[in-house]
Scaffold this motif. Structure first.
Motif, PDB file in Angstrom:
ATOM      1  N   SER A 384     -15.804 -16.042 -16.448  1.00 56.17           N
ATOM      2  CA  SER A 384     -14.561 -15.587 -15.294  1.00 56.17           C
ATOM      3  C   SER A 384     -13.261 -15.743 -16.052  1.00 56.17           C
ATOM      4  O   SER A 384     -12.498 -14.897 -15.707  1.00 56.17           O
ATOM      5  N   GLU A 385     -12.934 -16.755 -16.682  1.00 59.33           N
ATOM      6  CA  GLU A 385     -11.718 -17.005 -17.332  1.00 59.33           C
ATOM      7  C   GLU A 385     -11.355 -15.369 -18.164  1.00 59.33           C
ATOM      8  O   GLU A 385     -10.141 -15.343 -18.507  1.00 59.33           O
ATOM      9  N   SER A 386     -12.363 -14.851 -18.874  1.00 54.52           N
ATOM     10  CA  SER A 386     -12.268 -13.594 -19.811  1.00 54.52           C
ATOM     11  C   SER A 386     -12.341 -12.333 -19.003  1.00 54.52           C
ATOM     12  O   SER A 386     -12.301 -11.323 -19.852  1.00 54.52           O
ATOM     13  N   GLN A 387     -12.569 -12.244 -17.781  1.00 50.61           N
ATOM     14  CA  GLN A 387     -12.969 -11.318 -16.917  1.00 50.61           C
ATOM     15  C   GLN A 387     -11.718 -10.314 -17.163  1.00 50.61           C
ATOM     16  O   GLN A 387     -10.428 -10.737 -16.675  1.00 50.61           O
ATOM     17  N   LYS A 388     -11.816  -8.945 -17.228  1.00 49.23           N
ATOM     18  CA  LYS A 388     -10.685  -7.938 -17.116  1.00 49.23           C
ATOM     19  C   LYS A 388     -10.876  -7.291 -15.602  1.00 49.23           C
ATOM     20  O   LYS A 388     -11.898  -6.675 -15.347  1.00 49.23           O
ATOM     21  N   TYR A 389      -9.678  -7.412 -15.089  1.00 44.88           N
ATOM     22  CA  TYR A 389      -9.835  -6.536 -13.651  1.00 44.88           C
ATOM     23  C   TYR A 389      -8.626  -5.326 -13.757  1.00 44.88           C
ATOM     24  O   TYR A 389      -7.506  -5.714 -14.449  1.00 44.88           O
ATOM     25  N   GLU A 390      -9.350  -4.253 -13.465  1.00 41.50           N
ATOM     26  CA  GLU A 390      -8.654  -2.722 -13.460  1.00 41.50           C
ATOM     27  C   GLU A 390      -7.685  -2.895 -12.477  1.00 41.50           C
ATOM     28  O   GLU A 390      -7.772  -3.562 -11.459  1.00 41.50           O
ATOM     29  N   ARG A 391      -6.501  -2.251 -12.692  1.00 42.82           N
ATOM     30  CA  ARG A 391      -5.378  -2.150 -11.929  1.00 42.82           C
ATOM     31  C   ARG A 391      -5.656  -1.425 -10.308  1.00 42.82           C
ATOM     32  O   ARG A 391      -5.187  -1.740  -9.588  1.00 42.82           O
ATOM     33  N   GLY A 392      -6.651  -0.643 -10.423  1.00 45.57           N
ATOM     34  CA  GLY A 392      -6.950  -0.061  -9.181  1.00 45.57           C
ATOM     35  C   GLY A 392      -7.375  -1.171  -8.315  1.00 45.57           C
ATOM     36  O   GLY A 392      -7.159  -1.171  -6.801  1.00 45.57           O
ATOM     37  N   LEU A 393      -8.273  -1.922  -8.614  1.00 45.86           N
ATOM     38  CA  LEU A 393      -8.908  -3.068  -7.781  1.00 45.86           C
ATOM     39  C   LEU A 393      -7.826  -4.062  -7.480  1.00 45.86           C
ATOM     40  O   LEU A 393      -7.574  -4.588  -5.990  1.00 45.86           O
ATOM     41  N   VAL A 394      -6.890  -4.495  -8.372  1.00 48.67           N
ATOM     42  CA  VAL A 394      -5.767  -5.116  -8.112  1.00 48.67           C
ATOM     43  C   VAL A 394      -4.900  -4.647  -6.844  1.00 48.67           C
ATOM     44  O   VAL A 394      -4.433  -5.242  -6.051  1.00 48.67           O
ATOM     45  N   PHE A 395      -4.727  -3.247  -7.212  1.00 46.26           N
ATOM     46  CA  PHE A 395      -3.510  -2.674  -6.209  1.00 46.26           C
ATOM     47  C   PHE A 395      -4.252  -2.719  -4.865  1.00 46.26           C
ATOM     48  O   PHE A 395      -3.500  -3.026  -3.712  1.00 46.26           O
ATOM     49  N   TYR A 396      -5.610  -2.447  -4.773  1.00 51.68           N
ATOM     50  CA  TYR A 396      -6.210  -2.415  -3.447  1.00 51.68           C
ATOM     51  C   TYR A 396      -6.164  -3.738  -2.709  1.00 51.68           C
ATOM     52  O   TYR A 396      -5.946  -3.824  -1.450  1.00 51.68           O
ATOM     53  N   ILE A 397      -6.530  -4.763  -3.519  1.00 52.82           N
ATOM     54  CA  ILE A 397      -6.553  -6.189  -2.813  1.00 52.82           C
ATOM     55  C   ILE A 397      -5.137  -6.743  -2.593  1.00 52.82           C
ATOM     56  O   ILE A 397      -4.836  -7.057  -1.522  1.00 52.82           O
ATOM     57  N   ASN A 398      -3.936  -6.322  -3.508  1.00 53.04           N
ATOM     58  CA  ASN A 398      -2.756  -6.824  -3.021  1.00 53.04           C
ATOM     59  C   ASN A 398      -2.125  -6.173  -1.631  1.00 53.04           C
ATOM     60  O   ASN A 398      -1.708  -6.930  -1.091  1.00 53.04           O
ATOM     61  N   HIS A 399      -2.293  -4.923  -1.739  1.00 55.23           N
ATOM     62  CA  HIS A 399      -1.894  -4.350  -0.333  1.00 55.23           C
ATOM     63  C   HIS A 399      -2.612  -4.725   0.716  1.00 55.23           C
ATOM     64  O   HIS A 399      -1.935  -4.617   1.888  1.00 55.23           O
ATOM     65  N   SER A 400      -3.874  -4.903   0.576  1.00 54.05           N
ATOM     66  CA  SER A 400      -4.900  -5.143   1.743  1.00 54.05           C
ATOM     67  C   SER A 400      -4.481  -6.644   2.133  1.00 54.05           C
ATOM     68  O   SER A 400      -4.255  -6.711   3.473  1.00 54.05           O
ATOM     69  N   LEU A 401      -3.826  -7.667   1.462  1.00 51.65           N
ATOM     70  CA  LEU A 401      -3.563  -9.051   1.785  1.00 51.65           C
ATOM     71  C   LEU A 401      -2.243  -8.966   2.458  1.00 51.65           C
ATOM     72  O   LEU A 401      -1.755  -9.655   3.037  1.00 51.65           O
TER      73      LEU A 401
END
Length: 791
Positions: A384-401
Motif C-alpha cells: 500500500s505504501e508504494s501504490q500509485k494512484y492516478e489523478r483521475g481517481l484522486v480528482f473524483y474522490i476529492n470533489h466528492s468529499l
C-alpha cells in the motif's frame, strides 16, 4: 454475394431483387424500401413475414431525380400570412430553397458566363434570412387547393440559400460540387397534452435539421427557430449517397471493381438486379459486445479501451435520445446500460493518465454509483505504501468529499482514502479528513498522516486545527489545548476560513456543528463568533445557515434566539459586511432587545460585548443623549443585564443608519409605563421630530428629564417651543398645584431663565401668560431690562 467486414453496428444483410437497375433508394419508415429506376418505382417489405418481397410497383410522369419519404422630548420555405389583411400564422414544416434548383441555376449561370477564352468560376455562397433573395432565384407561390382569396395574403419568407462551387486552387472537377443528397431530419419529443383530461400522447418538434451532401463534404443546418450551420462532415473518399439518422451518418462511397467477386445468389427470372440491405443490431446487444471486447484492453491501461467504451456510451445515449419509439422495458434497459457505460468510462478516466482525467467525476456521477461503490472498484495492491494512484481517481474522490454526499465511509475505506491522499495529494489531506463522510476514520490513523505534513507546504494553522479536532475526538484534552494555543486567534480564524467543515458540516440537508465548535462555544465563544463571521465575509456560509448553526449549537428551537447568535449579529454590525442587509439586521437585534426587556429575561450566556463596547466600536450604535440617562436612572430595580440591553436598544434608535419609522411596530411590546418603554418611545418621537408629544409625555411621566430634554433637543428651528409649548404647560401645572407643584415651579424657573437669556424685553413680555403675577416674573423682567441696557 456482397460480404461485410468490420461493420460493427450491422448484424446481417438481405437481398432485394429489383426488375430494373436501381438509381434512387429511399427508406419508408422502418418497414418499407422504395427503389426508383427511370420512371418506375418499386416498393419492398423489409420486415415481417414478407421480407424482401415486392409490395407494389408504379410509374411516374418523368424520370425520378430525387426521392424522399416522410409522414408530412415539407417545403423548405416559410409561408406567412400578411399581417395587414390576416392573422400572422406560421405554416410548418419550414423549408430552405431547393438544392437541386440551386445546382441547376449554378450550371446555367456558369454556362452563360463561359467564353472561348475564359472560364468564370463562381464562389461558394451562403445566404441566411432576407439575404436569400439576393440569390437571383425567384419563387412564385401558386394555389394548390387553397382558396384564391387566401392565396393573395400569403407570402414566402426565405430561410437559407447555399451555393456550392469548386475551389479554384484545387482544380477539382465539377462533379465534386454536385449535390447528391438532401434530407430533412426532424427530432421529435414525446409528451402529453397539457389538458389534464386529455392523456393522449403528442409529438413536439423542437429541432428540424436540413442535411446537404456533396461527394466530399456534408453540411448540417438547424432550421426551426433560426438558421444555423451546425456541423460540416468531410468524407475520406468520394461519396455516392449520404443519409443522416439521429444515431449515425451513413455514407455510400465508390470502399472498387474486382473481377474475382461473383454473385452467389440464384437466378431470379423476374429480376435482373439485386439490392443489398443491411440490418442493424439492437443497441443494447451491440453495446454489450463492445464492452466485452473492451475488456481485453482493460488490464494494460491503454486508450483503446477508452475509445471502445466511448463509442459504446455514445451508441446507448443516441438510442435514448430517440426514445419516442421505445417501449418502457426497452427504455429501462437502455437507461441501465447508460449508467453502466458511465461507470466503465469513469473507471477508464480514473486509472488512465490523460489530459481528460477530470472526466472521471461527471461519468461516475451519471453512473449513479456511490463513493463506496467506486472505491470498491479500485484495484488495491498489497504494497500500500508504494501504490500509485492516478489523478483521475484522486480528482473524483476529492470533489466528492467536498460535496454533501450524506454517505459515511466505513473505517476501512476511510483509511484507504487517507492513504490515497497521503501518497498522491498530501496538501488536500486536512480537507479530506474534515469531510463528514470520513467521520469513521481511526483517529490514530488520521494523526499518523497529519504528522507527516510538516514538510509538504500545507498551511500550518490548518494542520494544527485538524490535529486539534482529531485530538478532541480521541478525548485527549491536553493535546487539544496545546494545539489550540500554538497559534494566535487571528491565525486560527484564518485556518477555519481555509476549511469551514472544521466548524460547520451538513448532513442530510441539516446544519451540524462539529465537536470542535461545541467545545469553542463553552471555552472560546469569541473565537467561534469571529471565525463564523470570517466564513460569512469570505462567502463560505450564508446568512440563513449561520442563524441555523448557532441555534442548533446552543440547543435552541427555531423560535428561540440564543445570546451567542445575538453576539454574532452584533459582530456583523461592527464588521459592516457588504453582503448583509442592515435593515434586516436592525430588525433582528431590536426585536430581541425588546423581547428580553418586555419579558425581563436575562441572556442565557454572558454577552461578549457591552453597550459601551459597541458604541465605541461601531458607528451603527449611536451616542445616547444625556436626557435619556435621567430616565433610566429612575429605575432603581433594574439589574445590569437589563440596563445593558436597554442601552443597546436606545443606542440603535439613535443610530444615523436607522429608519426610525420602520421599527416602531417592533416597540409595541414595551409599555410606556416602564422606563424602557418610556425612553425608547420618547427617542423615536424625537427622531421623528414630534417634540410636543415628547414634552407632554415627559411632563406626565418624568418631569425631572424635561429641562435636560429641552436643552438637548429644542435648538435652532425648534427653540421656539421653549415659550410656545414648555412655558405654558409649566405655568398651567404650577397653578394646578398637586404633589409635584414644587418640582414644576423649579422647572418653570429654569425655563424662564433660559427664555430670558434668549429673548429681548419686549419679546419676553409677549410670551408671559396674561394672568400671571407680576411679582413672580419681576426678577426675570429686570434681567431682560438690564441685559438690554448693557447691549
Amino acid at each position: 454475394m456482397v460480404r461485410l467486414y468490420n461493420l460493427h453496428p450491422f448484424g446481417s444483410q438481405q437481398v432485394v431483387p429489383c426488375q430494373w437497375e436501381p438509381e434512387q433508394v429511399c427508406c419508408g419508415g422502418s418497414d418499407a424500401l422504395f427503389v426508383a429506376a427511370g420512371c418506375k418505382v418499386e416498393a419492398f417489405a423489409v420486415q415481417g413475414e414478407e421480407l424482401c418481397r415486392q409490395r407494389c410497383a408504379f410509374s411516374t410522369l418523368g424520370r425520378v431525380l430525387r426521392m424522399a419519404y416522410s409522414e408530412a422630548e415539407v417545403l423548405l420555405l416559410k409561408l406567412e400570412s400578411d399581417p395587414i389583411h390576416g392573422e400572422s400564422v406560421d405554416h410548418h414544416p419550414q423549408e430552405t430553397s431547393n438544392p437541386l434548383k440551386e445546382a441547376e441555376g449554378v450550371s446555367n449561370e456558369t454556362s452563360q458566363l463561359e467564353s472561348e477564352d475564359f472560364v468564370i468560376c463562381l464562389k461558394p455562397m451562403e445566404l441566411i434570412g432576407e439575404k436569400c433573395e439576393q440569390s437571383g432565384i425567384s419563387v412564385k407561390l401558386e394555389s394548390t387547393g387553397l382558396e384564391d382569396e387566401k392565396v393573395k395574403y400569403l407570402r414566402v419568407r426565405h430561410l437559407l440559400y447555399r451555393r456550392f462551387a469548386p475551389d479554384i486552387s484545387s482544380y477539382v472537377l465539377s462533379d465534386n460540387i454536385k449535390l447528391h443528397s438532401l434530407q430533412l431530419l426532424p427530432i421529435h419529443q414525446s409528451g402529453f397534452h397539457p389538458d389534464e383530461n386529455d392523456l393522449s400522447p403528442k409529438k413536439e418538434m423542437p429541432n428540424l435539421f436540413c442535411f446537404f451532401s456533396l461527394p466530399h463534404v456534408g453540411y448540417l443546418y438547424m432550421v426551426v427557430k433560426s438558421v444555423e450551420l451546425m456541423s460540416v462532415y468531410w468524407y475520406p473518399e468520394k461519396s455516392q449517397q449520404a443519409v443522416l439518422t439521429p444515431q449515425f451518418l451513413h455514407v455510400i462511397t465508390s470502399s472498387r471493381k474486382d473481377a474475382s467477386v461473383r454473385s452467389g445468389t440464384p437466378h431470379v427470372a423476374e429480376a435482373a438486379w439485386n439490392l443489398y440491405l443491411v440490418n442493424t443490431t439492437a443497441p443494447v446487444q451491440l453495446y454489450k459486445e463492445m464492452v466485452d471486447y473492451s475488456n481485453s484492453y482493460k488490464t494494460v491501461k491503454t486508450e483503446s479501451c477508452l475509445h471502445l467504451l466511448s463509442e459504446a456510451h455514445l451508441l446507448v445515449r443516441a438510442a435514448l435520445m430517440d426514445g419516442s419509439q421505445l417501449e418502457p422495458a426497452e427504455k429501462a434497459e437502455l437507461l441501465e446500460a447508460f449508467k453502466e457505460s458511465c461507470g466503465h468510462l469513469g473507471d477508464c478516466y480514473s486509472r488512465l493518465t490523460t489530459e481528460q482525467s477530470h472526466l472521471a467525476l461527471p461519468y461516475y456521477k451519471m453512473s449513479g454509483l456511490s463513493l463506496a461503490e467506486v472505491l470498491a472498484r479500485v484495484d488495491w495492491t498489497e504494497e500500500s505504501e508504494s501504490q500509485k494512484y492516478e489523478r483521475g481517481l484522486v480528482f473524483y474522490i476529492n470533489h466528492s468529499l467536498y460535496e454533501n454526499l450524506d454517505e459515511e465511509l466505513s473505517k476501512e475505506l476511510a483509511a484507504k482514502v487517507a492513504q490515497i491522499f497521503h501518497m498522491a495529494e498530501p496538501k488536500q489531506l486536512p480537507h479530506v479528513l474534515s469531510s463528514p463522510s470520513m467521520k469513521n476514520i481511526d483517529p490514530l490513523t488520521a494523526l499518523h498522516y497529519l504528522r507527516k505534513l510538516d514538510s509538504c507546504g500545507v498551511s500550518p494553522v490548518l494542520v494544527t486545527l485538524t490535529k486539534a479536532a482529531v485530538a478532541l475526538k480521541m478525548g485527549d484534552l491536553d493535546m487539544y489545548r496545546n494545539e489550540m494555543k500554538s497559534h494566535s486567534e487571528m491565525k486560527l480564524v484564518y485556518g477555519f476560513i481555509l476549511e469551514p467543515r472544521l466548524l460547520i458540516q451538513q448532513w442530510k440537508g441539516q446544519i451540524v456543528p462539529t465537536e470542535l465548535a461545541i467545545d469553542l462555544k463553552e471555552t472560546q465563544p469569541g473565537l467561534l463568533v469571529a471565525s463564523v463571521l470570517g466564513l460569512q465575509k469570505n462567502d463560505k456560509i450564508g446568512i440563513v445557515e449561520t442563524d441555523s448553526f448557532f441555534k442548533v449549537l446552543c440547543g435552541k428551537d427555531e423560535d428561540a434566539v440564543p445570546q451567542l447568535l445575538i453576539d454574532f449579529w452584533e459582530a456583523q454590525l461592527v464588521a459592516c459586511l457588504p453582503n448583509v442587509v442592515l435593515e434586516e439586521l436592525f430588525f433582528k437585534l431590536i426585536s430581541q432587545y425588546v423581547w428580553r426587556l418586555s419579558e425581563r429575561r436575562c441572556p442565557d450566556t454572558v454577552p461578549l460585548r457591552t453597550a459601551e463596547d459597541l458604541i465605541n466600536a461601531c458607528s451603527h450604535y449611536g451616542l445616547v443623549n444625556p436626557w435619556v440617562h435621567v430616565l433610566t436612572t429612575s429605575d432603581s430595580l433594574a439589574d445590569k443585564n437589563y440596563t445593558d440591553d436597554l442601552l443597546k436598544l436606545q443606542s440603535l434608535i439613535c443610530s444615523p443608519s436607522l429608519d426610525v419609522a420602520s421599527i416602531i411596530p417592533f416597540l409595541e411590546p414595551l409599555s410606556e409605563d416602564t422606563v424602557a418603554g418610556l425612553s425608547t418611545h420618547a427617542l423615536c418621537h424625537t427622531r421623528l421630530q414630534e417634540y410636543e408629544q415628547c414634552i407632554d409625555t415627559l411632563l406626565e411621566r418624568c418631569p425631572e428629564a424635561v429641562i435636560a430634554y429641552a436643552n438637548q433637543e429644542l435648538k435652532e428651528d425648534h427653540w421656539i417651543l421653549w415659550w410656545k409649548k414648555l412655558l405654558p404647560e409649566l405655568c398651567q401645572r404650577v397653578k394646578s398645584g398637586g404633589e409635584r407643584s414644587h418640582l414644576h415651579l423649579s422647572l418653570l424657573k429654569e425655563t424662564l431663565s433660559v427664555i430670558a437669556v434668549g429673548l429681548d424685553l419686549r419679546d419676553f413680555l409677549n410670551v408671559l401668560p396674561e394672568d400671571g403675577a407680576a411679582a413672580f416674573f419681576l426678577p426675570y423682567l429686570l434681567f431682560c431690562s438690564r441685559k438690554k441696557s448693557l447691549t
